[in-house]
Structures are given as C-alpha cells and as structure tokens.
Design a protein around this motif. Structure first.
Motif, PDB file in Angstrom:
ATOM      1  N   PRO A  84      -0.135  -3.403 -16.008  1.00 39.03           N
ATOM      2  CA  PRO A  84      -0.923  -2.863 -17.125  1.00 39.03           C
ATOM      3  C   PRO A  84      -1.504  -1.476 -16.879  1.00 39.03           C
ATOM      4  CG  PRO A  84      -2.123  -4.615 -16.015  1.00 39.03           C
ATOM      5  CD  PRO A  84      -0.733  -4.634 -15.460  1.00 39.03           C
ATOM      6  N   GLU A  85      -1.655  -1.084 -15.637  1.00 41.84           N
ATOM      7  CA  GLU A  85      -2.296   0.202 -15.349  1.00 41.84           C
ATOM      8  C   GLU A  85      -1.390   1.074 -14.494  1.00 41.84           C
ATOM      9  OE1 GLU A  85      -6.019  -0.555 -13.512  1.00 41.84           O
ATOM     10  OE2 GLU A  85      -6.936  -1.448 -15.295  1.00 41.84           O
ATOM     11  N   THR A  86      -1.491   2.383 -14.685  1.00 43.17           N
ATOM     12  CA  THR A  86      -0.770   3.317 -13.825  1.00 43.17           C
ATOM     13  C   THR A  86      -1.470   3.422 -12.475  1.00 43.17           C
ATOM     14  OG1 THR A  86      -2.023   5.203 -14.646  1.00 43.17           O
ATOM     15  CG2 THR A  86       0.021   4.663 -15.806  1.00 43.17           C
ATOM     16  N   VAL A  87      -0.740   3.999 -11.512  1.00 43.76           N
ATOM     17  CA  VAL A  87      -1.304   4.195 -10.177  1.00 43.76           C
ATOM     18  C   VAL A  87      -1.112   5.651  -9.781  1.00 43.76           C
ATOM     19  CG1 VAL A  87      -0.895   1.814  -9.460  1.00 43.76           C
ATOM     20  CG2 VAL A  87       0.860   3.551  -9.056  1.00 43.76           C
ATOM     21  N   GLN A  88      -1.903   6.109  -8.812  1.00 35.64           N
ATOM     22  CA  GLN A  88      -1.747   7.459  -8.295  1.00 35.64           C
ATOM     23  C   GLN A  88      -2.367   7.543  -6.911  1.00 35.64           C
ATOM     24  OE1 GLN A  88      -4.037  10.413 -10.512  1.00 35.64           O
ATOM     25  NE2 GLN A  88      -5.202   8.767 -11.469  1.00 35.64           N
ATOM     26  N   ASN A 139      -0.123  13.215  -9.885  1.00 33.43           N
ATOM     27  CA  ASN A 139       0.745  12.493 -10.812  1.00 33.43           C
ATOM     28  C   ASN A 139       0.293  11.039 -10.914  1.00 33.43           C
ATOM     29  OD1 ASN A 139       2.488  14.711 -11.227  1.00 33.43           O
ATOM     30  ND2 ASN A 139       3.623  14.196  -9.352  1.00 33.43           N
ATOM     31  N   ALA A 140       0.358  10.500 -12.122  1.00 33.66           N
ATOM     32  CA  ALA A 140       0.166   9.066 -12.343  1.00 33.66           C
ATOM     33  C   ALA A 140       1.532   8.434 -12.595  1.00 33.66           C
ATOM     34  CB  ALA A 140      -0.756   8.824 -13.526  1.00 33.66           C
ATOM     35  N   TYR A 141       1.673   7.175 -12.188  1.00 29.48           N
ATOM     36  CA  TYR A 141       2.971   6.515 -12.262  1.00 29.48           C
ATOM     37  C   TYR A 141       2.848   5.153 -12.933  1.00 29.48           C
ATOM     38  CZ  TYR A 141       4.703  10.071  -9.070  1.00 29.48           C
ATOM     39  OH  TYR A 141       5.052  11.268  -8.512  1.00 29.48           O
ATOM     40  N   TYR A 142       3.796   4.878 -13.855  1.00 30.36           N
ATOM     41  CA  TYR A 142       3.963   3.521 -14.343  1.00 30.36           C
ATOM     42  C   TYR A 142       4.575   2.684 -13.214  1.00 30.36           C
ATOM     43  CZ  TYR A 142       3.481   5.637 -18.980  1.00 30.36           C
ATOM     44  OH  TYR A 142       3.025   6.326 -20.078  1.00 30.36           O
ATOM     45  N   ILE A 154      12.745  -8.447  -4.297  1.00 33.43           N
ATOM     46  CA  ILE A 154      11.925  -7.716  -5.264  1.00 33.43           C
ATOM     47  C   ILE A 154      12.108  -6.215  -5.046  1.00 33.43           C
ATOM     48  CG2 ILE A 154       9.569  -7.241  -6.039  1.00 33.43           C
ATOM     49  CD1 ILE A 154      10.606 -10.009  -6.828  1.00 33.43           C
ATOM     50  N   ALA A 155      12.179  -5.481  -6.137  1.00 30.67           N
ATOM     51  CA  ALA A 155      12.187  -4.020  -6.090  1.00 30.67           C
ATOM     52  C   ALA A 155      10.984  -3.504  -6.856  1.00 30.67           C
ATOM     53  CB  ALA A 155      13.475  -3.464  -6.676  1.00 30.67           C
ATOM     54  N   LEU A 156      10.564  -2.303  -6.522  1.00 32.33           N
ATOM     55  CA  LEU A 156       9.401  -1.688  -7.159  1.00 32.33           C
ATOM     56  C   LEU A 156       9.833  -0.324  -7.687  1.00 32.33           C
ATOM     57  CD1 LEU A 156       6.328  -1.971  -7.658  1.00 32.33           C
ATOM     58  CD2 LEU A 156       5.969  -0.867  -5.433  1.00 32.33           C
ATOM     59  N   ARG A 157       9.621  -0.102  -8.974  1.00 32.35           N
ATOM     60  CA  ARG A 157       9.983   1.174  -9.582  1.00 32.35           C
ATOM     61  C   ARG A 157       8.734   1.898 -10.065  1.00 32.35           C
ATOM     62  NH1 ARG A 157      14.207   0.844 -14.343  1.00 32.35           N
ATOM     63  NH2 ARG A 157      12.425  -0.197 -15.339  1.00 32.35           N
ATOM     64  N   LEU A 158       8.599   3.144  -9.655  1.00 30.23           N
ATOM     65  CA  LEU A 158       7.456   3.975 -10.016  1.00 30.23           C
ATOM     66  C   LEU A 158       7.972   5.170 -10.807  1.00 30.23           C
ATOM     67  CD1 LEU A 158       6.052   3.845  -6.424  1.00 30.23           C
ATOM     68  CD2 LEU A 158       4.961   2.721  -8.356  1.00 30.23           C
ATOM     69  N   SER A 180       0.852  -1.186   0.000  1.00 29.74           N
ATOM     70  CA  SER A 180       0.000   0.000   0.000  1.00 29.74           C
ATOM     71  C   SER A 180       0.892   1.241   0.000  1.00 29.74           C
ATOM     72  CB  SER A 180      -0.917   0.004   1.217  1.00 29.74           C
ATOM     73  OG  SER A 180      -1.800  -1.102   1.183  1.00 29.74           O
ATOM     74  N   LEU A 181       0.606   2.164  -0.908  1.00 29.22           N
ATOM     75  CA  LEU A 181       1.435   3.349  -1.084  1.00 29.22           C
ATOM     76  C   LEU A 181       0.575   4.601  -1.071  1.00 29.22           C
ATOM     77  CD1 LEU A 181       3.578   2.084  -4.124  1.00 29.22           C
ATOM     78  CD2 LEU A 181       4.254   2.046  -1.716  1.00 29.22           C
ATOM     79  N   VAL A 182       1.190   5.702  -0.701  1.00 24.06           N
ATOM     80  CA  VAL A 182       0.566   7.014  -0.844  1.00 24.06           C
ATOM     81  C   VAL A 182       1.533   7.865  -1.652  1.00 24.06           C
ATOM     82  CG1 VAL A 182      -0.349   9.042   0.299  1.00 24.06           C
ATOM     83  CG2 VAL A 182      -0.636   6.786   1.353  1.00 24.06           C
ATOM     84  N   LEU A 183       1.169   8.144  -2.904  1.00 21.67           N
ATOM     85  CA  LEU A 183       2.036   8.857  -3.835  1.00 21.67           C
ATOM     86  C   LEU A 183       1.650  10.327  -3.919  1.00 21.67           C
ATOM     87  CD1 LEU A 183       2.043   6.123  -6.605  1.00 21.67           C
ATOM     88  CD2 LEU A 183       3.812   6.557  -4.881  1.00 21.67           C
TER      89      LEU A 183
END
Length: 581
Positions: A557-561, A539-542, A574-578, A532-535
């Motif tokens: 498949p979908e961006t997040v914001q 902005n939308a992020y790949y 595992i790493a996560l890139r936004l 769970s993230l709060v960005l």
C-alpha cells in the motif's frame, strides 16, 4: 587390426573378449543406457564419460592395449571425396538461359520469395550443377545460392528485408540456367511479420525492432513422428508460452527414441546404403513446412544440424558429405525468417569431427546465409569457445547437476554475448539425472537465469508407457512449469525495454533491472519475512511482491525510499520488484 578408442560400441558389444575387457575395467558400463542406445559411438566416448577410471592411467593403458591385441576390429570407413560441379554439364548446343522460369510479380518484405527454374535432370544435379542468383534493389545487392529440388526443379530463395522494385539474374554451370533475368515488386511487411531475430547487446530483437525473448523448449525429433503427434505438438505450442523450439534435422536414436521416421534426408542406393551425394526433396519439404508452421505460431526454430544420437550413419558421413549437406540445408532454409542455426547438439560427443571441422562448417553456414541468422553450437561437457566471431550467442548445457543458471552473469562477462541455457535439465521423472527435476526447480532455474541477464530453456521428460515424451517427440505437455514460465514472460515484458540486466547485488540475492528506474530481486530458495534495503536517495518506489510459483503480484500500500524494510511472506520462490514512482 585390434580395437581402438574409435571402434564403435556395437563392435565391442558383439565381441565377447572385447566386452569382457571393458567390463573388467568399468563394471556395468556396457549395460548403461548410453552404451545400449549409442551403439554407433566410439567406445572411447563411453570410457571418457566414466569417471571411475579417469585417474588410473595404468588401468586405462591396460584397457587400450588389451583391446588393440584382439582381432576383428573393422577398418574405419573411408569417405570418398565429392566431384565438383561439372563445368561442361551441358554442351554448347544448349542455348544460354533457355530454362523455363517461374516467379510471382510481387512479394512481401520479411517473407520468402522464390524463383523456380525448370531445367536439366541428367547425371546428378545435386552435385553436378551450381546455380545462384543476384538480387538487386537500388544499391542493395544480395547473392543467393540455389539448390536442386528434384524432378528438374531448381529453386533460389530470397528473404527481402525492404520493400521496393527488385530484379534478379541467375548464374549457373548449366548453360540453360545461366543468365536468366526477371523483375518483381516487394510490398511492405504484413502486420505481425517481424522478421529474423538478431543480437541486440546481451539480448535479441527482430528486424523491425520488436523485442524477442527466447524462452525455449525442446522436442528434438518431433518432425520424425507421425502426423497425429506432429499436429498434437503444434496444438500444444499454440497454448504454451515458448518462443523457440530446439529441433533436429536428422532423426534421433536414444532412450525413448526407437521408432523409425517416415522420411529420411537421403535416398538409399541399390546396395541398401545411403547415397550421400543426393538428397530426398520430400524430406526437406517436410522440414520446411514444419518450420513454417512454427513461424505461424510465433516460434523460432532452433535447427540442430548435427548430433551424435545416431544409428543410421548421419553423424559420420565424412567431410565432403558434411559440407554438401550444410550447403544444401542452409540454401533451402535461410529464406525462412524464423530460423536459428545450431551447429550441433553436444558437439563434443561427435567424435568423428574435430574443431577444424566445426570451424570449416560454421564458415560455410555464414557464407551461404545472406540473412545472417543466429548461429551457435551446444556442448555436453566442455564449452566451445563462444568468443569465436561466427558465434552470435552461447548455447549452454548445464555444467553441474544443480548449479547452472547461477553462472549466467559470469558467462556474459566472459564471452561478451547473450547467454542462452538451452539445457538446464528437464522437468520429469525419468531415471536419468538430466530428466527428473521438479516443476518448481525448473521455474527456479528460469528465474535465476533471467535475473542474471540470460535465458533458460525448458524440456519435459515425464515417463509414459507409449514413450511419447515431449523432449524427444513432442505431443502434449503435462508438467507444472509451462504456465509459470508464461508468468515469467509477462514479468519480463513489463521490464524497461522488455529485458533484465544484472545490477550490483547482495551476496545472497541477485539484483536486476535498470538503476534508478526499476529493480528486481529474486530470493529463490530463501524465504525471508522481510528485507532491509538501501535505495538511491531522492526517489520513491512502488513495491510489488511477486510469488513466482503461485503467479501472483501483490502491490504494497505504501511506497518506500532510502533505507527501508520491506515485509515479505516467508515463502520460497519470491521476487521483489521496485518501480520508481
């Protein structure tokens, strides 16, 4: 005179009474690899690294008193001062500037340019003759110290950083070498010649602005092996991801380092002892060629000036000989663009040298290096004071069997300089704790250091019957981490400006990147099914899910914001890139 903390281990091993006292206080310590390999070490170094006795002041006192009461301890070797360059090396009958000069009419920027003077050979030119040259290009003036290369050859080397019309004028205590002038033209740098590496904030760049990412490896004594091993080392490095190699000038004596080298830095006198007033030019030519070969492969040579793993006496030559060596080495190598200086590997194990010695010699490196190559010093136990002005970056060994790379962001804040963890332990299967971590653990430490804004170094220590172990001698790599380090290198190159800087992080997951633009989170041992993230709003992020071990990047498949939940595979590493869409 009895034994003291400064007595070599070999003297204790050879004296049954002394050996018995040490073994009573520290059972088994004299049978350890450290004792059997480091026979030139002071016995105090062994005791200092034996925690079982450190809290027992009475036992320590009894040990030193007992050793002091014995006979047979040899007196500490006295070091002779060196003579100064002879002011009347050549008499007035020798015409000024009469030596033959050789140099090409043109050169290239960021490549060594050499002036050769053929001059006198009488006496000992290594100490009797001082020679230098002042190079001028427009308003730019560079004073460069020269050196004697044997057989009447005196060399002065410049690393020109700019194209243009250059001139030089020599200065020397030898009349025939003094006042020689010449001109030459420097053309622009060749394609791919980026020049020396310098500090850029908490990171590094070449002279031409190209980003440098110091993903290093270690092959301490590779130049001291036979030609077949050296060639295998270079072939391996051509396929490997490493951009820096830690290597020693002096040969090494330690576990799996028992062979004698073909060449030594010094000649032996008639008495069989090293003549520290002279150098062996063939050795230094071999060293130079090895560094050039690394440069041709895009690899920086992290040149280690001193180390304690020594059975030849090079770690305890005395202050005059140390300074003579440092001056000669820097003058010979400073014009090579791919050089870094490391004052020592594990400086605190060189018991013959004090902090004042390191400060004096470091000042000498700075004075004799007109290029200003990167300069640091490496620890075994306590850190050197990396805030010292002459230190360009920290060169750190692990501080804990398990936890080192996790401290990189704190060290950045503490020292205000780039952090290079040159020794985080080695991938391998030796019986020593520094040499038996897995490939997975090596890769994890690289990622931990990277996401915290630093750089971690590699080494490989898989046992071989022929003792051809990469960390010691080079040769071939067989471990699992190098290709994963290559994958990390590609990820770093895709980051904004090619670097990662730490960002405000969660308590359990470090964040890096550039705020608003790109974020990289590394989960390490964690294996969540989602996060769970709060960005930042607006902005939308790949989203890229990076498997750092299997070397895959999966874009969702979908961006997040805003407030969102990102699915993850539930695996370790595992790493996560936004990345902002």
């Amino acid at each position: 005179m009895g034994y003291s903390k400064d007595s070599p281990v070999k003297d204790i091993l050879g004296d049954p009474q002394a050996r018995r006292l040490v073994e009573q206080a520290l059972p088994g310590v004299l049978n350890s690899p450290m004792a059997t390999q480091l026979t030139g070490f002071p016995v105090g170094a062994l005791v200092a690294h034996s925690p079982a006795i450190q809290d027992d002041e009475q036992a320590l006192s009894a040990l030193w008193e007992g050793l002091a009461a014995l006979d047979g301890s040899p007196a500490l070797r006295a070091h002779r001062p060196f003579p100064q360059p002879a002011q009347h090396y050549e008499d007035a009958s020798v015409p000024l500037g009469s030596a033959t000069v050789s140099h090409t009419g043109s050169g290239r920027a960021r490549e060594p340019y050499e002036v050769q003077l053929d001059g006198p050979t009488h006496g000992n030119p290594f100490v009797d003759v001082e020679v230098s040259a002042t190079f001028t290009c427009g308003e730019r003036e560079v004073v460069v110290g020269g050196f004697y290369d044997g057989r009447g050859r005196y060399l002065v080397r410049l690393l020109p950083e700019t194209a243009g019309a250059w001139s030089f004028r020599t200065s020397s205590t030898a009349r025939s070498l003094d006042g020689i002038v010449g001109t030459f033209t420097v053309e622009g740098a060749a394609e791919g010649q980026h020049g020396p590496v310098h500090v850029d904030g908490f990171h590094f760049r070449h002279d031409d602005g190209t980003r440098h990412t110091p993903l290093g490896t270690t092959a301490y004594a590779w130049i001291h092996q036979g030609a077949d091993v050296r060639e295998a080392t270079l072939r391996t490095l051509e396929r490997a991801p490493f951009t820096k190699l830690r290597m020693c000038v002096f040969p090494k004596s330690y576990l799996y380092n028992s062979n004698e080298p073909e060449l030594y830095p010094y000649p032996r006198g008639e008495d069989g002892q090293w003549d520290f007033t002279r150098f062996e030019p063939a050795f230094f030519a071999h060293l130079e060629e090895s560094i050039r070969q690394l440069g041709q492969r895009g690899i920086e040579a992290d040149v280690i000036l001193f180390h304690a793993y020594d059975r030849w006496g090079f770690s305890d030559m005395g202050a005059a000989a140390d300074d003579h060596y440092v001056r000669y080495l820097v003058r010979r190598l400073a014009a090579l663009p791919n050089v870094w200086w490391s004052m020592a590997n594990e400086y605190d194990l060189l018991w013959a040298k004090t902090e004042d010695d390191w400060e004096r010699m470091a000042a000498l490196v700075v004075k004799e290096d007109p290029v200003g190559h990167l300069l640091s010093i490496h620890n075994c136990g306590p850190f050197y004071d990396y805030t010292r002005k002459w230190i360009t970056h920290s060169s750190v060994q692990r501080i804990d069997v398990y936890r080192t790379a996790e401290n990189v962001d704190e060290w950045r804040r503490q020292w205000g300089k780039p952090v290079v963890v040159d020794e985080c332990a080695y991938e391998g299967d030796l019986d020593q704790g520094w040499g038996n971590i897995s490939g997975q653990e090596m890769v994890r430490r690289f990622w931990e250091g990277a996401v915290r804004g630093g750089y971690v170094g590699h080494g490989e220590t898989y046992y071989r019957d022929d003792e051809q172990i990469w960390w010691a001698k080079g040769g071939q790599l067989t471990g699992e981490s190098p290709e994963r380090i290559a994958f990390l290198r590609r990820i770093l190159e895709q980051a904004p400006d090619g670097v990662l800087d730490p960002l405000p992080s969660d308590w359990d997951v470090p964040w890096a990147g550039v705020a608003q633009q790109q974020y990289l989170l590394y989960f390490g041992f964690g294996r969540p099914r989602f996060r769970s993230l709060v960005l930042p709003p607006g902005n939308a992020y790949y989203v890229d899910v990076i498997d750092t071990w299997n070397m895959t990047v999966q874009r969702l498949p979908e961006t997040v914001q805003g407030a969102c939940r990102v699915p993850l595979p539930g695996r370790e590493f595992i790493a996560l890139r936004l990345t902002r869409a």
